[in-house]
Motif scaffolding. Structure first.
Motif: not given
Ligand SMILES: C[S@@+](CC[C@H](N)C(=O)[O-])C[C@H]1O[C@@H](n2cnc3c(N)ncnc32)[C@H](O)[C@@H]1O
Length: 324
Positions: A36, A39, A57, A103
């Motif tokens: 979202g 950060h 992402d 994250d």
């Molecule tokens: C916990 S959320 C991150 C939230 C973000 N930090 C915020 O402030 O909204 C995790 C995100 O990481 C992405 N994600 C997970 N593993 C990934 C990868 N290997 N490469 C890229 N994106 C990834 C997911 O699709 C998800 O949108």
């Protein structure tokens, strides 16, 4: 710049992460898990006009939800996997960076959208892919994997002590009819394990399948293995993890990169073979406080670790700063 959408995702450990991620106002930064963008937007508010931020992402929904950021000349949004970060940076024409944030895990948007198939609380197709265009969905694993392989995945990635029982129950159910929805799978697991306490009995199984479908630990290992090619001297890495499997990998990688040099301080260069290249920003893991957990219960399992790349070793002939 628009504010982040709290309905999409409320970031965990926001101020703590941004304070450690930021090192220079005109630096080059990567958000490897844009989600979202909470950060990333908080970091951008601290950055100057000469800075760059690559927002990455796997999930095209995350890029679409933050498309206003593509108008910011400092920002480049990329759909991709942080496990491929060196290649992503090369495609963006960027060298080593001043800060990377991961994250980990899934966003609230992914969990709350039944159609994505991540949650046992929302009925939907048994999918669970962060990138819906990559690899087979969870239904393929659930309906086709041998029972022993299912049990291994559920035990290893879900840390489910009764993984064998869950796998056998899935096998009995899929012989009658393939499992196609999250609701069907949740009911099979619940019948196999029964209800104990507040936690849904399918929590661990769903976590395991999600980790396996998205090869999450593999991506994290590839990222950690490439960190020395990605971080500039003085650059920071910040990782927020949500379960012990991830945190263990991060902790080990950061520990192995730390200096353990035992050469005398005046030695011209390290000869003990353990000069290290990364310094942890603090000894202890950072966790959310009770106020944050009350505001954002999904942050309760967040664990943050951060480290800084040491300056490059001095050229031969100069003291390298080992222990006196
Ligand atoms: C916990 S959320 C991150 C939230 C973000 N930090 C915020 O402030 O909204 C995790 C995100 O990481 C992405 N994600 C997970 N593993 C990934 C990868 N290997 N490469 C890229 N994106 C990834 C997911 O699709 C998800 O949108």
């Amino acid at each position: 710049m628009q504010p982040p959408d709290p309905a999409y995702h409320l970031p965990a450990l926001g101020p703590e992460a941004v304070a450690r991620w930021f090192s220079a106002p005109d630096g080059v930064y990567v958000d490897g898990t844009l989600g979202g963008c909470g950060h990333a937007r908080a970091l951008l508010a601290r950055l100057g006009p000469g800075s760059r931020l690559v927002g990455l992402d796997r999930d095209p929904d995350a890029l679409a939800a933050n498309r206003d950021l593509a108008r910011d000349p400092r920002v480049r949004l990329v759909q991709g996997d942080f496990g491929d970060l060196p290649a992503v940076l090369a495609r963006c024409g960027l060298g080593p960076v001043d800060g990377v944030l991961l994250d980990l895990g899934v966003s609230s948007h992914q969990l709350d959208e039944g159609a994505r198939g991540f949650s046992f609380l929302r009925d939907g197709p048994l999918d669970m892919r962060m990138d819906p265009g990559a690899g087979p969905p969870a239904s393929a694993l659930v309906n086709r994997a041998p029972v022993a392989e299912l049990a291994r995945v559920i035990r290893a990635y879900g840390e489910e002590p009764r993984a064998g029982r869950v796998a056998r129950a899935i096998d009995r159910a899929r012989r009658r009819k393939p499992l196609e929805t999250t609701g069907e799978l949740a009911r099979v697991v619940e019948e196999a394990l029964g209800r104990r306490g507040a936690k849904h009995p399918a929590t661990r199984t769903f976590q395991a399948l999600r980790i396996a479908v998205n090869r999450e630990l593999d991506a994290l290992e590839r990222f950690l293995g490439a960190l020395d090619r990605v971080l500039a001297p003085g650059g920071r890495v910040v990782v927020i993890s949500y379960h012990s499997l991830e945190d263990r990998l991060v902790k080990r990688a950061l520990r192995e990169a730390q200096p353990r040099c035992r050469c005398p301080a005046r030695a011209p260069r390290c000869t003990c073979g353990t000069p290290g290249w990364l310094r942890p920003l603090e000894r202890r893991v950072v966790r959310p406080g009770p106020d944050e957990i009350e505001r954002n219960p999904r942050a309760r399992s967040a664990r943050l670790r951060a480290a800084e790349r040491l300056p490059d070793p001095p050229p031969d002939g100069e003291p390298h700063g080992g222990t006196p």
